[in-house]
Design a protein around this motif. Sequence first.
Motif, PDB file in Angstrom:
ATOM      1  N   ARG A  23       0.744  -1.240  -0.034  1.00 17.32           N
ATOM      2  CA  ARG A  23      -0.031   0.140   0.072  1.00 17.32           C
ATOM      3  C   ARG A  23       0.857   1.370  -0.130  1.00 17.32           C
ATOM      4  NH1 ARG A  23      -2.996   2.022   4.217  1.00 17.32           N
ATOM      5  NH2 ARG A  23      -1.713   1.024   5.923  1.00 17.32           N
ATOM      6  N   LEU A  24       1.868   1.225   0.925  1.00 17.53           N
ATOM      7  CA  LEU A  24       2.623   2.449   1.350  1.00 17.53           C
ATOM      8  C   LEU A  24       3.690   2.779   0.170  1.00 17.53           C
ATOM      9  CD1 LEU A  24       2.485   2.165   5.176  1.00 17.53           C
ATOM     10  CD2 LEU A  24       1.195   3.715   3.824  1.00 17.53           C
ATOM     11  N   GLY A  25       4.079   1.587  -0.317  1.00 17.96           N
ATOM     12  CA  GLY A  25       5.158   1.817  -1.621  1.00 17.96           C
ATOM     13  C   GLY A  25       6.434   2.337  -0.873  1.00 17.96           C
TER      14      GLY A  25
ATOM     15  N   ARG B  60       7.284   4.757   0.496  1.00 16.43           N
ATOM     16  CA  ARG B  60       7.353   5.546   1.680  1.00 16.43           C
ATOM     17  C   ARG B  60       7.802   4.853   2.911  1.00 16.43           C
ATOM     18  NH1 ARG B  60       1.730   7.514   4.005  1.00 16.43           N
ATOM     19  NH2 ARG B  60       2.510   8.374   5.751  1.00 16.43           N
TER      20      ARG B  60
ATOM     21  N   HIS C  63       0.535   7.543   9.762  1.00 20.65           N
ATOM     22  CA  HIS C  63      -0.545   8.202   9.101  1.00 20.65           C
ATOM     23  C   HIS C  63      -0.722   9.804   9.749  1.00 20.65           C
ATOM     24  CE1 HIS C  63      -4.331   7.837   7.049  1.00 20.65           C
ATOM     25  NE2 HIS C  63      -4.801   8.623   8.035  1.00 20.65           N
ATOM     26  N   SER C  64       0.132  10.056  10.689  1.00 22.68           N
ATOM     27  CA  SER C  64      -0.161  11.359  11.187  1.00 22.68           C
ATOM     28  C   SER C  64       0.539  12.414  10.319  1.00 22.68           C
ATOM     29  CB  SER C  64       0.597  11.582  12.593  1.00 22.68           C
ATOM     30  OG  SER C  64       1.955  11.247  12.567  1.00 22.68           O
ATOM     31  N   SER C  65       1.453  12.150   9.379  1.00 19.32           N
ATOM     32  CA  SER C  65       2.039  13.021   8.634  1.00 19.32           C
ATOM     33  C   SER C  65       2.336  12.449   7.044  1.00 19.32           C
ATOM     34  CB  SER C  65       3.389  13.567   9.314  1.00 19.32           C
ATOM     35  OG  SER C  65       4.070  14.123   8.199  1.00 19.32           O
ATOM     36  N   PRO C  66       1.940  13.337   6.083  1.00 18.89           N
ATOM     37  CA  PRO C  66       2.474  12.570   4.665  1.00 18.89           C
ATOM     38  C   PRO C  66       3.983  12.508   4.758  1.00 18.89           C
ATOM     39  CG  PRO C  66       1.722  14.771   4.440  1.00 18.89           C
ATOM     40  CD  PRO C  66       1.437  14.469   6.106  1.00 18.89           C
ATOM     41  N   ARG C  67       4.825  13.184   5.459  1.00 18.01           N
ATOM     42  CA  ARG C  67       6.218  12.945   5.373  1.00 18.01           C
ATOM     43  C   ARG C  67       6.681  11.663   6.242  1.00 18.01           C
ATOM     44  NH1 ARG C  67       4.756  17.734   4.074  1.00 18.01           N
ATOM     45  NH2 ARG C  67       4.066  18.281   5.898  1.00 18.01           N
TER      46      ARG C  67
END
Lengths: 212, 281
Positions: free
Chosen positions: A66-68, A70, A104-108
Motif C-alpha cells: 500500500r505504502l510503497g 514511503r 498516518h499522522s503526517s504525509p512525510r
Amino acid sequence: MNPHFLFNALNALAALATVAPREVPRATGRLRQFLRASFDQQERLLVPLEEELAVVRAYLDIESLRLGDRLKVEQTIDPGLLQALMPPFSFQPLVENAVQHGLHSSPRAGRLQLIARPTGEWLEMSVRDDGQGVPSTEIEYLFFAERPQVHALVLLRRRLRGLFGRSFQLEVRSEIGEGTTVTMRIPMPKRFGVGLESPRPISSELRELALN
Amino acid sequence: MWIRIRAVIIEDEPLAAQYLAALLDDTCQVDVIGSAIESEAGLRLCAELRPDAVFVDINLPGKDGVSLAKQLAMLPQPPRLVFTTGNANRATDAFRLEAVDYLLKPLDPEQVTEAVNRLLAYLRPFEAGSSPSSGDLGNGVPTADKMRLTGAANELLPVKDVDRDQIRLLARREVVAVLRRERRTWVHTVREDFATYYPVADLLRWLGGDPFVQIGRHAVVNLQAIERVIHYGDRLYRVRLRDRASTEITASRTGAARLAPVLKMQSAVIRASVNDLQRLA
C-alpha cells in the motif's frame, strides 16, 4: 488482528490484480503467512524472536504494498537474541501501532526503527516512528485509556500482565514533532524459566491468562 | 466537441492511485493530468491545473480529505469532487461537501464508470441528455449557504448499510419516509431503514418538496408511499406507510393541515372505519 489491516490488505490485492497481476500470488502468500501465524498464536505461550520477526516482516511486506517507497524500515536486532522466547504477537502490535498511527499522522512520515537488544536482565524491543508525535501529557489517555474500542497496546499490556505479572514494562515516549517510540521489556528467557527446546502445551489456566 | 474530463488524483497510497488511474483510463473519458500524495501539494496542484474533477481519498495522512475538500471548494474554479474511502463510516462527511460520488474501496470498475458518467452529467449537461436537477426545492428558496451545506448537487443520498458494511446511495424516489427517533434520523425505504446523522431539515431540502410532505416536526413522508390515512378526529390523522414494518406516524396539527388539502386533492382520504377506531381505542 486489527480488521482495518485485513480490509486494507484486500483492497491492495484488488488493486494489484489490475496494476501488477504477476505480483498477486506473492502478496497473497505473505498475507496467508501472516493470517496463519495470527490464527495459531494461541497454540504456544512463547515463540523465538526469530519467528515473531518473520510475522513482523510479513506484516510490513503487506503494508508496503500500500505504502510503497514511503515505508522504510531499519532493523537493529541483536543476533544473539534470535532464539530468545517471547509471547507471540507481542512485537507485531508495536509495529502495527507505528504504521497505523505514527505514519498516518503526517504525509512525510515513513521511517520505522525496530530494535531488539538485551538490557540487563530484560529483553528490550522497541519501535520508533518519525510521525507527528503526541504531547507527552496525552500519552496515557491516547494509548492506554479504557474505552469501547481499546487501543492495541491496552490489549498487549493485559496479555503481558497475565504472563509476567508485574515483571514487564510497556512504555510510550512521544513529543510533538519528535515521533513516537514504544518500548517493551520482558524478562530474559532464563529468568522466566521456560525451556527453549520444549515449548510446552498451554494449560487451560494459562491460556485464559494469555487471552485476558 | 468531444472533450475528456481533466482529473487530478489525491491519494497517499501509490498502488491505490495507480489502480484508480488505470480504471479511469479504461473509461476513455478521463485524462489524469496530475496526482498528489497529500493535501497541501494536492491543493497547489489543483490551483495550478484547474482540473474539472478531483478524486480525493478521504483518509489522507495529516490533514484529511474532508478538510482538503473545503479548501478546494474555495478555489476560483472549484473542481467537482469524487471521494474514495476504505471506510463506509466516512461517507456522510463527504456528502456535506457536495461530492458527486463516493467510491468504496476496493474500487469496482463499474462503480468508477458510473462516477465518471455522473461527472459528465455535471460537466457536459447538454451532451449527457438530462441535466442534473438543480434541486427543486419546494420548501422555500435556499440561500447559497444552505445549498452548499446540503449539496443540491447530490442526486443520491449516501447512507450506511450496517449489515453489509457498505455505503448505499438512495435516490429520492426510493425514500418512503424520514423519521427522527432515538437521536438518529431514519431513512425508510420499502424494504429497509437506515440510521443516519443528517438533520431532518437537510433531508427535507434534499427531498425537495412534492411528493414529500412534512407531517410532523420529526417526520417527512412520501405521499406515494402512504398505504392508508386513518382519520380519527378533527385534524387528527395517523399515516400508515408501505414499508416492511407498516410504520405508523401521527401527524402533528401543522402536519395535518399540510396533509389535508393534498389528500382531498388526491381523493385519497380514507375515513377511518369503525374497526380502525376500535383498534386505536
